[in-house]
Enzyme design. Structure first.
Site, PDB file in Angstrom:
ATOM      1  N   HIS A 271      -7.186   2.383   7.486  1.00 56.88           N
ATOM      2  CA  HIS A 271      -6.419   1.992   8.668  1.00 56.88           C
ATOM      3  C   HIS A 271      -5.341   2.963   8.860  1.00 56.88           C
ATOM      4  O   HIS A 271      -4.794   3.572   7.768  1.00 56.88           O
ATOM      5  CB  HIS A 271      -6.116   0.496   8.798  1.00 56.88           C
ATOM      6  CG  HIS A 271      -5.447  -0.196   7.417  1.00 56.88           C
ATOM      7  ND1 HIS A 271      -4.158   0.411   7.296  1.00 56.88           N
ATOM      8  CD2 HIS A 271      -5.674  -1.124   6.842  1.00 56.88           C
ATOM      9  CE1 HIS A 271      -3.826  -0.123   6.042  1.00 56.88           C
ATOM     10  NE2 HIS A 271      -4.901  -1.132   5.839  1.00 56.88           N
TER      11      HIS A 271
ATOM     12  N   GLU B 126       0.903  -1.093   0.015  1.00 57.55           N
ATOM     13  CA  GLU B 126       0.146  -0.151  -0.148  1.00 57.55           C
ATOM     14  C   GLU B 126       0.950   1.317  -0.021  1.00 57.55           C
ATOM     15  O   GLU B 126       2.135   1.267   0.383  1.00 57.55           O
ATOM     16  CB  GLU B 126      -0.880   0.005   1.339  1.00 57.55           C
ATOM     17  CG  GLU B 126      -1.980  -0.962   1.366  1.00 57.55           C
ATOM     18  CD  GLU B 126      -2.655  -1.121   2.685  1.00 57.55           C
ATOM     19  OE1 GLU B 126      -2.362  -0.306   3.710  1.00 57.55           O
ATOM     20  OE2 GLU B 126      -3.678  -1.752   2.758  1.00 57.55           O
TER      21      GLU B 126
END
Length: 692
Positions: free
Chosen positions: A651, A612
């Site tokens: 998150h 990510e």
């Protein structure tokens, strides 16, 4: 939670850090407000962005009659596209010298950094490296006396200021711990001509995980800095970020949401928002999500993309059914479902029998449907697809050897920390059904009972007296989870997988530092766990996507792991082992740590790395691969390539921070010989080619 200057100073004042007196003025109060401190006054726009001084957002007034007109002028300003919701008024300070002082949590160094500057102010970035002294503070040890002295002498303060400076810095550090701060910055810290230290400006960020556990932190949240939609999403527990496109996006899981956002943007169907449902989607949450998307004038169509892992697609479909109330949605809704209960969910949607709901069999079908819905007036937004050239030559062999192995298989004995809780019981049952060898559980004060036929102990020490334990899996609430990790490490359990999300960053910094000499391999926190297909499942991963085979999957995202495993399995490519390293900023076992074991794992012939934006995990892995001559093919996909800089998406780990950015991340991986996958659609074919 980033605080404006006014809220930051309220927190500082509570911590006994000297700040100027100040009052807040809101639109409509310009003529009635009368500060009770002497002129001249400074009127300071309260915005969550830099550059307000250069934009004219701070004004000095020398008589009371100026306050109203100047305040109205400030309220009419837009500073970096941010409106000014209110103004702080405070007296002018008689400044002798300006300094810089801050404490900040460093993701890269895994500690708190104390930074002291001989000079401060708005040009702090341009004052040169010699201006700053940076020291590392490691938890749980805390601020040391010698660090206070080093900062004091570096700043060049006179001897008589040592005691007040030491008290101020110690109070600042105490505030950081007591209030869960990620940033506590004083710029400038001034000495006045009256000989006092004063925090003339401040910037504070509170850890969202800390705020979730400590409701009193909510007093520092300023809803005026967010949009109405963002506040509604926050109240409902949704991750929501406005974007400039026209396709409203609703996905479960930050990793899959970012990958879907990228797919839309690269397909010429730009996303109007990022909305992550997370692992729960009851009817109220779904209704809030739909209200947000239907109420957004810029969102002309909605794409719901779900991969059921923990989340049941059928339950989401039922929630959508309830949210629609038998009526056709006011905008076209395109739905793609896969994974847990997907067939049931699709059946519910087909039975709705209302217009404007389109069911897609896969992502590409969804893209095709959305393309037909593209409004003629939609503005074109260009998202250049990053160049993904063929990798550089495979890393040269270096003769490097590792003696590390996984040591986990169908016979590995597993202990469940938090086994008697609702989530612990649910996933213990699912793991048992998969065939996981669960031998014991731990819940304090529940020792002596049995749960699902598994003996429960008060502590790991008790359980170890009766059982060999190879892995501990942790389902403990966030306030106690870091201590649960330390309990596993103190008892030298070979592996500890922490499923818990929402652990405050300070807690994890302290726990990881305390456990660094333990033989325990900590996985997570915020991990879906570990699965060796058809052998053992240690975590919350759904069983259905995974099949045995030659490819290891290592990932920072749970839903993305399930999505890719399902795609590989559908193409006849099974998995040897799958591990979620966790999505938080501070985790235990890294990609590189796992590669140390994978190089000796004979059943693994290739590795898929699902990364990510944000952080350095992928770059660190690339450096390891190049330095050690790792010789198995590495296929990688990075989610969030089109994310706006600085926006936190889901998150805590998924944030694009200042630094090299996505281009640097991809270039580093390419140089290490990684095969970069442009989209999830290409994953199976690229992996098959790498195996041949």
């Amino acid at each position: 939670m980033l605080l404006n200057e006014h809220k930051s100073k309220l927190l500082f004042s509570k911590a006994n850090i000297p700040v100027p007196p100040g009052i807040e003025i809101h639109p409509g109060d310009e003529d009635s407000a009368r500060p009770d401190f002497p002129l001249p006054w400074f009127l300071k726009s309260q915005v969550l962005t830099g550059g307000r001084g250069k934009a004219g957002g701070i004004q000095r007034v020398v008589n009371a009659a100026e306050l109203g007109p100047v305040a109205r002028k400030l309220f009419a300003l837009k500073i970096n596209r941010n409106e000014v919701p209110f103004i702080r008024v405070e007296p002018a300070a008689d400044i002798r010298h300006e300094f810089y002082l801050s404490l900040t949590v460093s993701r890269e160094r895994r500690c708190i950094l104390l930074t002291a500057g001989r000079s401060g102010g708005i040009e702090i970035e341009n004052l040169g490296r010699d201006n700053l002294l940076i020291q590392e503070i490691h938890l749980p040890n805390g601020l040391a006396a010698h660090q206070v002295r080093a900062a004091f002498f570096h700043m060049g303060l006179e001897k008589e200021y040592f005691k007040p400076f030491a008290e101020l810095l110690q109070n600042l550090f105490a505030a950081m711990l007591d209030s869960g701060l990620l940033l506590a910055e004083i710029n400038p810290l001034v000495i006045t001509n009256q000989g006092t230290l004063l925090a003339l400006d401040g910037k504070v960020e509170i850890d969202d995980n800390y705020a979730e556990i400590h409701p009193e932190a909510e007093a520092y949240y300023q809803p005026e800095h967010a949009t109405q939609e963002e506040n509604a999403a926050r109240e409902a527990g949704l991750s929501f970020v406005k974007l400039p496109g026209w396709v409203g996006l609703m996905v479960n899981g930050a990793g899959l949401a970012m990958a879907t956002m990228d797919l839309l943007n690269f397909s010429g169907l730009p996303a109007a928002n990022f909305l992550d449902l997370g692992g729960a989607a009851d009817q109220q949450r779904m209704r809030t999500a739909m209200d947000l998307l239907f109420g957004d004038d810029k969102a002309k169509a909605i794409f719901i993309n779900l991969f059921g892992g923990i989340l049941s697609c059928e339950k989401v479909a039922r929630a959508l059914e309830g949210a629609l109330g038998g009526e056709a949605p006011p905008k076209p809704v395109v739905v793609r479902m896969a994974g847990k209960d997907a067939e049931g969910g699709l059946a519910v949607l087909k039975e709705l029998d209302v217009a404007n709901v389109h069911v897609a069999k896969d992502m590409q079908s969804a893209i095709s449907i959305l393309d037909t819905l593209k409004p003629a007036t939609a503005a074109a937004i260009e998202f250049p697809v990053p160049e993904l050239p063929k990798p550089c030559s495979r890393p040269a062999k270096t003769g490097y050897r590792s003696d590390q192995t996984f040591g986990i298989d169908r016979d590995t004995p597993v202990l469940v920390q938090g086994i008697t809780g609702k989530i612990g019981q649910l996933h213990t049952q699912l793991m048992l059904e998969y065939g996981t060898n669960i031998v014991a559980g731990v819940t304090p004060f529940k020792g002596g009972m049995k749960t699902l036929g598994i003996p429960v102990y008060n502590s790991i020490a008790e359980a170890k007296r009766n059982h060999d334990i190879g892995v501990s899996i942790i389902f403990v609430p966030p306030p106690m989870a870091a201590d649960a990790i330390l309990e596993a490490a103190a008892n030298e359990i070979p592996w500890a997988a922490c499923i818990t999300e929402g652990i405050p960053q300070h807690d994890m910094l302290a726990a990881l530092k305390q456990a660094e000499n333990s033989p325990t391999r900590i996985v997570g926190p915020n991990t879906p766990g570990i699965i060796i297909p058809e052998q053992t499942k240690i975590g919350i991963l759904p069983a259905s996507p995974f099949t045995p085979g030659p490819v290891a999957i290592l990932s920072r995202s749970g839903t993305l792991t399930y999505e890719v495993a399902a795609r590989l399995s559908a193409a006849g490519i099974g998995q040897s082992i799958c591990v979620g390293i966790g999505g938080d900023p501070f985790i235990g076992t890294s990609f590189a740590d796992l590669f140390e074991m994978i190089r000796n794992h004979n059943k693994t012939r290739a590795v898929v790395v699902l990364g990510e934006i944000g952080g350095q995990a992928e770059e660190n892995l690339a450096e390891y691969v190049a330095a050690t001559g790792f010789d198995k093919p590495v296929i990688s996909f990075i989610a969030g390539q089109t994310a706006p800089p600085g926006k936190r998406l889901g998150h805590a780990g998924a944030i694009l921070e200042n630094g090299g950015g996505i281009d640097h991340k991809l270039a580093t991986m390419r140089k290490a010989g990684f095969i970069l996958c442009p989209s999830l659609e290409d994953m199976a074919a690229i992996t098959r080619d790498a195996l041949n």
